[in-house]
Design a protein around this motif. Structure first.
Motif, PDB file in Angstrom:
ATOM      1  N   ARG A 110       0.834  -1.184   0.000  1.00  0.00           N
ATOM      2  CA  ARG A 110       0.000   0.000   0.000  1.00  0.00           C
ATOM      3  C   ARG A 110       0.871   1.237   0.000  1.00  0.00           C
ATOM      4  N   LYS A 111       0.447   2.245  -0.728  1.00  0.00           N
ATOM      5  CA  LYS A 111       1.149   3.526  -0.736  1.00  0.00           C
ATOM      6  C   LYS A 111       0.272   4.536  -0.023  1.00  0.00           C
ATOM      7  N   GLY A 112       0.818   5.143   1.022  1.00  0.00           N
ATOM      8  CA  GLY A 112       0.068   6.137   1.776  1.00  0.00           C
ATOM      9  C   GLY A 112       0.460   7.540   1.381  1.00  0.00           C
ATOM     10  N   LYS A 113      -0.274   8.502   1.908  1.00  0.00           N
ATOM     11  CA  LYS A 113       0.027   9.909   1.677  1.00  0.00           C
ATOM     12  C   LYS A 113       0.527  10.520   2.969  1.00  0.00           C
ATOM     13  N   ALA A 114       1.060  11.725   2.876  1.00  0.00           N
ATOM     14  CA  ALA A 114       1.557  12.423   4.051  1.00  0.00           C
ATOM     15  C   ALA A 114       0.392  12.778   4.973  1.00  0.00           C
ATOM     16  N   LEU A 115       0.719  12.979   6.242  1.00  0.00           N
ATOM     17  CA  LEU A 115      -0.309  13.277   7.232  1.00  0.00           C
ATOM     18  C   LEU A 115      -1.022  14.587   6.927  1.00  0.00           C
ATOM     19  N   LYS A 116      -0.300  15.572   6.374  1.00  0.00           N
ATOM     20  CA  LYS A 116      -0.929  16.851   6.051  1.00  0.00           C
ATOM     21  C   LYS A 116      -1.869  16.722   4.851  1.00  0.00           C
ATOM     22  N   ASP A 117      -1.584  15.773   3.935  1.00  0.00           N
ATOM     23  CA  ASP A 117      -2.453  15.571   2.780  1.00  0.00           C
ATOM     24  C   ASP A 117      -3.692  14.760   3.127  1.00  0.00           C
ATOM     25  N   GLU A 118      -3.508  13.737   3.951  1.00  0.00           N
ATOM     26  CA  GLU A 118      -4.613  12.848   4.312  1.00  0.00           C
ATOM     27  C   GLU A 118      -4.491  12.489   5.791  1.00  0.00           C
ATOM     28  N   PRO A 119      -5.241  13.149   6.692  1.00  0.00           N
ATOM     29  CA  PRO A 119      -5.052  12.929   8.128  1.00  0.00           C
ATOM     30  C   PRO A 119      -5.474  11.539   8.611  1.00  0.00           C
ATOM     31  N   HIS A 120      -6.410  10.906   7.947  1.00  0.00           N
ATOM     32  CA  HIS A 120      -6.862   9.570   8.357  1.00  0.00           C
ATOM     33  C   HIS A 120      -6.392   8.565   7.305  1.00  0.00           C
ATOM     34  N   ASN A 121      -5.073   8.338   7.258  1.00  0.00           N
ATOM     35  CA  ASN A 121      -4.519   7.529   6.180  1.00  0.00           C
ATOM     36  C   ASN A 121      -4.500   6.033   6.477  1.00  0.00           C
ATOM     37  N   ALA A 122      -5.086   5.594   7.589  1.00  0.00           N
ATOM     38  CA  ALA A 122      -5.142   4.172   7.885  1.00  0.00           C
ATOM     39  C   ALA A 122      -6.525   3.578   7.640  1.00  0.00           C
ATOM     40  N   MET A 123      -7.433   4.385   7.150  1.00  0.00           N
ATOM     41  CA  MET A 123      -8.770   3.880   6.862  1.00  0.00           C
ATOM     42  C   MET A 123      -8.747   3.030   5.599  1.00  0.00           C
ATOM     43  N   THR A 124      -9.506   1.955   5.592  1.00  0.00           N
ATOM     44  CA  THR A 124      -9.646   1.101   4.414  1.00  0.00           C
ATOM     45  C   THR A 124     -11.126   0.928   4.109  1.00  0.00           C
ATOM     46  N   GLU A 125     -11.417   0.193   3.072  1.00  0.00           N
ATOM     47  CA  GLU A 125     -12.816  -0.063   2.717  1.00  0.00           C
ATOM     48  C   GLU A 125     -13.488  -0.935   3.769  1.00  0.00           C
ATOM     49  N   ASN A 126     -12.722  -1.845   4.380  1.00  0.00           N
ATOM     50  CA  ASN A 126     -13.300  -2.754   5.371  1.00  0.00           C
ATOM     51  C   ASN A 126     -13.326  -2.157   6.769  1.00  0.00           C
ATOM     52  N   ASP A 127     -12.346  -1.295   7.105  1.00  0.00           N
ATOM     53  CA  ASP A 127     -12.268  -0.683   8.427  1.00  0.00           C
ATOM     54  C   ASP A 127     -12.419   0.823   8.268  1.00  0.00           C
ATOM     55  N   LEU A 128     -13.587   1.369   8.609  1.00  0.00           N
ATOM     56  CA  LEU A 128     -13.884   2.777   8.392  1.00  0.00           C
ATOM     57  C   LEU A 128     -13.581   3.642   9.609  1.00  0.00           C
ATOM     58  N   THR A 129     -12.844   3.103  10.590  1.00  0.00           N
ATOM     59  CA  THR A 129     -12.468   3.888  11.761  1.00  0.00           C
ATOM     60  C   THR A 129     -11.491   4.978  11.349  1.00  0.00           C
ATOM     61  N   GLU A 130     -11.733   6.209  11.817  1.00  0.00           N
ATOM     62  CA  GLU A 130     -10.842   7.314  11.472  1.00  0.00           C
ATOM     63  C   GLU A 130      -9.587   7.220  12.326  1.00  0.00           C
ATOM     64  N   LYS A 131      -8.485   6.807  11.713  1.00  0.00           N
ATOM     65  CA  LYS A 131      -7.225   6.651  12.456  1.00  0.00           C
ATOM     66  C   LYS A 131      -6.052   6.907  11.526  1.00  0.00           C
ATOM     67  N   ASN A 132      -4.929   7.159  12.161  1.00  0.00           N
ATOM     68  CA  ASN A 132      -3.675   7.438  11.439  1.00  0.00           C
ATOM     69  C   ASN A 132      -2.783   6.212  11.510  1.00  0.00           C
ATOM     70  N   ILE A 133      -1.960   5.994  10.501  1.00  0.00           N
ATOM     71  CA  ILE A 133      -1.084   4.820  10.482  1.00  0.00           C
ATOM     72  C   ILE A 133       0.011   4.923  11.527  1.00  0.00           C
ATOM     73  N   THR A 134       0.413   6.155  11.884  1.00  0.00           N
ATOM     74  CA  THR A 134       1.434   6.336  12.925  1.00  0.00           C
ATOM     75  C   THR A 134       0.781   6.229  14.304  1.00  0.00           C
ATOM     76  N   PRO A 135       1.358   5.472  15.229  1.00  0.00           N
ATOM     77  CA  PRO A 135       0.763   5.362  16.578  1.00  0.00           C
ATOM     78  C   PRO A 135       0.718   6.725  17.273  1.00  0.00           C
ATOM     79  N   MET A 136      -0.143   6.849  18.286  1.00  0.00           N
ATOM     80  CA  MET A 136      -0.349   8.137  18.959  1.00  0.00           C
ATOM     81  C   MET A 136       0.932   8.662  19.588  1.00  0.00           C
ATOM     82  N   GLY A 137       1.715   7.795  20.187  1.00  0.00           N
ATOM     83  CA  GLY A 137       2.945   8.234  20.832  1.00  0.00           C
ATOM     84  C   GLY A 137       4.121   8.320  19.895  1.00  0.00           C
ATOM     85  N   GLY A 138       3.937   7.947  18.636  1.00  0.00           N
ATOM     86  CA  GLY A 138       5.044   7.904  17.697  1.00  0.00           C
ATOM     87  C   GLY A 138       5.762   6.574  17.760  1.00  0.00           C
ATOM     88  N   PHE A 139       6.753   6.430  16.942  1.00  0.00           N
ATOM     89  CA  PHE A 139       7.502   5.178  16.910  1.00  0.00           C
ATOM     90  C   PHE A 139       8.617   5.200  17.933  1.00  0.00           C
TER      91      PHE A 139
END
Length: 139
Positions: A110-139
């Motif tokens: 999968r190719k994602g976009k930057a956080l500023k371009d797409e804030p909820h970049n971890a959403m998929t067709e099957n999982d519609l939860t609004e979330k970011n691919i980066t964890p809340m505390g960071g890596f």
């Protein structure tokens, strides 16, 4: 500090490759332009560094017996009398980790976009939860 990445250019003559590269100077090159979904790539990097280690940790040699005279965590024999040098096959202490490694045939799922371009970049067709691919505390 700028992020620098070395990418191999394939196809065409040498002059065509040089022209292609000179047109990209001082421009931002996005990953979405270079790589496609379901493409396999080779990844080159450095292994995690672990500093200087002895032969037991570095090569997995067996410890010597408790009654050995000059220490336990050593190689019992470093080679024959002749040739009068230690051969390269004999385990020695030294740098462990931070070695150049290449991992081959890694698939791009999968190719994602930057956080500023797409804030909820971890959403998929099957999982519609609004979330970011980066964890809340960071890596």
């Amino acid at each position: 500090k700028a992020h620098i990445k070395e990418i191999q250019i394939n196809g065409g003559s040498k002059a065509a490759k040089v022209d292609f590269v000179t047109n990209l100077f001082e421009q931002e090159v996005k990953i979405t332009d270079d790589f496609a979904k379901d493409e396999t790539i080779d990844i080159i990097g450095a292994a995690r560094g672990k500093g200087s280690n002895g032969v037991i940790t570095r090569w997995g040699c067996t410890r010597l017996v408790c009654k050995s005279h000059h220490g336990l965590r050593k190689v019992g024999c470093t080679g024959s009398w002749h040739p009068e040098r230690v051969q390269f096959q004999v385990p020695r202490c030294g740098q462990m980790g931070y070695h150049h490694r290449t991992e081959i045939n890694k698939k791009i799922y999968r190719k994602g976009k930057a956080l500023k371009d797409e804030p909820h970049n971890a959403m998929t067709e099957n999982d519609l939860t609004e979330k970011n691919i980066t964890p809340m505390g960071g890596f």
